[in-house]
Scaffold this motif. Sequence first.
Motif, PDB file in Angstrom:
ATOM      1  N   VAL A 151       0.793  -1.465  -0.072  1.00 48.96           N
ATOM      2  CA  VAL A 151      -0.075   0.009   0.015  1.00 48.96           C
ATOM      3  C   VAL A 151       0.786   1.190   0.033  1.00 48.96           C
ATOM      4  O   VAL A 151       0.769   1.832  -0.970  1.00 48.96           O
ATOM      5  N   LEU A 152       1.585   1.571   1.124  1.00 52.01           N
ATOM      6  CA  LEU A 152       2.549   2.479   1.271  1.00 52.01           C
ATOM      7  C   LEU A 152       3.586   2.823   0.206  1.00 52.01           C
ATOM      8  O   LEU A 152       3.830   3.925  -0.546  1.00 52.01           O
ATOM      9  N   GLY A 153       4.064   1.585  -0.454  1.00 52.19           N
ATOM     10  CA  GLY A 153       5.132   1.518  -1.334  1.00 52.19           C
ATOM     11  C   GLY A 153       4.429   1.733  -2.719  1.00 52.19           C
ATOM     12  O   GLY A 153       4.994   2.763  -3.568  1.00 52.19           O
ATOM     13  N   THR A 154       3.187   1.410  -2.963  1.00 49.61           N
ATOM     14  CA  THR A 154       2.765   2.085  -3.967  1.00 49.61           C
ATOM     15  C   THR A 154       2.408   3.455  -4.078  1.00 49.61           C
ATOM     16  O   THR A 154       2.277   4.121  -5.246  1.00 49.61           O
ATOM     17  N   VAL A 155       2.006   4.047  -2.839  1.00 52.22           N
ATOM     18  CA  VAL A 155       1.630   5.315  -2.704  1.00 52.22           C
ATOM     19  C   VAL A 155       3.072   6.143  -2.944  1.00 52.22           C
ATOM     20  O   VAL A 155       2.884   7.221  -3.791  1.00 52.22           O
ATOM     21  N   ARG A 156       4.040   5.775  -2.282  1.00 55.30           N
ATOM     22  CA  ARG A 156       5.330   6.525  -2.614  1.00 55.30           C
ATOM     23  C   ARG A 156       5.603   6.528  -3.763  1.00 55.30           C
ATOM     24  O   ARG A 156       6.101   7.795  -4.345  1.00 55.30           O
ATOM     25  N   ALA A 215      -8.237   0.259  -3.703  1.00 52.84           N
ATOM     26  CA  ALA A 215      -9.046   1.569  -3.494  1.00 52.84           C
ATOM     27  C   ALA A 215      -8.231   2.682  -3.928  1.00 52.84           C
ATOM     28  O   ALA A 215      -8.633   3.645  -4.430  1.00 52.84           O
ATOM     29  N   LEU A 216      -6.705   2.713  -3.359  1.00 46.93           N
ATOM     30  CA  LEU A 216      -6.019   3.888  -3.775  1.00 46.93           C
ATOM     31  C   LEU A 216      -6.021   3.912  -5.411  1.00 46.93           C
ATOM     32  O   LEU A 216      -5.796   4.928  -5.975  1.00 46.93           O
ATOM     33  N   THR A 217      -5.882   3.019  -5.842  1.00 38.86           N
ATOM     34  CA  THR A 217      -5.706   2.962  -7.410  1.00 38.86           C
ATOM     35  C   THR A 217      -6.924   3.285  -8.291  1.00 38.86           C
ATOM     36  O   THR A 217      -6.858   4.126  -8.915  1.00 38.86           O
ATOM     37  N   THR A 233      -1.166  -0.948 -11.797  1.00 41.84           N
ATOM     38  CA  THR A 233      -0.746  -1.440 -10.400  1.00 41.84           C
ATOM     39  C   THR A 233      -1.464  -3.347 -10.329  1.00 41.84           C
ATOM     40  O   THR A 233      -2.478  -3.580 -10.896  1.00 41.84           O
ATOM     41  N   ILE A 234      -0.283  -3.820  -9.963  1.00 40.89           N
ATOM     42  CA  ILE A 234      -0.799  -5.315  -9.793  1.00 40.89           C
ATOM     43  C   ILE A 234      -1.255  -5.409  -8.303  1.00 40.89           C
ATOM     44  O   ILE A 234      -0.466  -5.363  -7.235  1.00 40.89           O
ATOM     45  N   GLY A 235      -2.561  -5.824  -8.544  1.00 35.20           N
ATOM     46  CA  GLY A 235      -3.322  -6.098  -7.224  1.00 35.20           C
ATOM     47  C   GLY A 235      -3.188  -7.777  -7.026  1.00 35.20           C
ATOM     48  O   GLY A 235      -2.179  -8.383  -6.991  1.00 35.20           O
ATOM     49  N   SER A 236      -4.440  -8.075  -7.028  1.00 36.29           N
ATOM     50  CA  SER A 236      -4.462  -9.705  -6.816  1.00 36.29           C
ATOM     51  C   SER A 236      -6.019 -10.080  -6.672  1.00 36.29           C
ATOM     52  O   SER A 236      -6.837  -9.251  -6.207  1.00 36.29           O
ATOM     53  N   ARG A 252      -7.635   7.158 -10.313  1.00 38.64           N
ATOM     54  CA  ARG A 252      -8.198   7.205 -11.607  1.00 38.64           C
ATOM     55  C   ARG A 252      -9.238   8.421 -11.590  1.00 38.64           C
ATOM     56  O   ARG A 252      -9.409   9.192 -12.171  1.00 38.64           O
ATOM     57  N   LEU A 253      -9.940   8.242 -10.369  1.00 38.02           N
ATOM     58  CA  LEU A 253     -10.936   9.511 -10.267  1.00 38.02           C
ATOM     59  C   LEU A 253     -10.623  10.856 -10.078  1.00 38.02           C
ATOM     60  O   LEU A 253     -10.792  11.740 -10.814  1.00 38.02           O
ATOM     61  N   GLU A 254      -9.397  10.952  -9.273  1.00 35.04           N
ATOM     62  CA  GLU A 254      -8.794  12.270  -9.054  1.00 35.04           C
ATOM     63  C   GLU A 254      -7.919  12.784 -10.159  1.00 35.04           C
ATOM     64  O   GLU A 254      -7.818  14.234 -10.306  1.00 35.04           O
ATOM     65  N   LEU A 255      -7.530  11.968 -11.022  1.00 31.81           N
ATOM     66  CA  LEU A 255      -6.720  12.553 -12.161  1.00 31.81           C
ATOM     67  C   LEU A 255      -7.384  12.661 -13.386  1.00 31.81           C
ATOM     68  O   LEU A 255      -6.567  12.484 -14.533  1.00 31.81           O
TER      69      LEU A 255
END
Length: 244
Positions: free
Chosen positions: A104-109, A153-155, A128-131, A159-162
Amino acid sequence: MTQRVAVVTGASSGIGAAAARALAADGWHVVVGARRLDRLETLAAEIGGTALALDVTDDASVDAFAAAVERCDLLVNNAGGAVGTTPLAEADLDEWRWMYDVNVLGTVRVTKALLPKLVASGDGLVVTIGSIAAREPYKGGAGYNAAKHAEAALTRVLRLELLEQPLRVCEIDPGMVETEFSLVRFAGDAERAAKVYEGITPLSAEDVAEAIRWVASLPAHVNIDTMMIMPRSQAGASVVHREP
Ligand code: NAP
């Protein structure tokens, strides 16, 4: 630099390494990041890419990595994984912290650090590779389920925010893929890791890499929002048909 640049995190193994190869074969210059730099250097030499050390759980490492990336048209947020299958009643919070930090945080960073370059490219793409663990809970999966649900969720929020920016966002959720994933999950226990794939033909890292390559090959107006990829004999997180 006129060649389009793809950044793949967690490229020292499994899906990330296969994605780097597939993208390079499709004409991308690929920047590969992970902690095991020796593996990355061998891969970069093979594909004509660039190897950079990266620990997605470390702010300074991510900042240095992003600063060294001159151009970024595609980011594959792949670094991640699971540790343990501890039931919730005995939850090991260190396992939870590890999974939350890397997935999570790694993907955000990494996403946050490379977003300006992705947008500046005029046609950026984040994959993003989820699962399947992001979609369905399973026994023993709580920590990984929680982390992958959060990553999904963050992915979707990205999409929504950008939406007004020239940026595509895609989440690819694989089922069982035979990589070093289970070896990491079971702390190097090869016998236990092999049992996960017993009696089935799991996906290969190359199968998922091909999906990443395809998503990244589409015209700029086409956004693949989510994709699930499963072995034929897997129809859910815990629904698997095994040949005797
Ligand atoms: P893998 O072979 O274990 O590869 C994981 C990669 O993540 C390695 O390159 C590893 O590199 C990197 N990584 C781990 N921690 C990192 C950190 N702190 N900083 C940078 N890189 C880090 O497993 P995989 O199956 O290819 O996993 C790739 C992604 O697919 C993960 O997000 C995983 O959750 C997801 N996934 C896997 C499966 C499956 O069944 N295999 C199914 C669904 C989703 P270093 O150790 O060198 O840093």
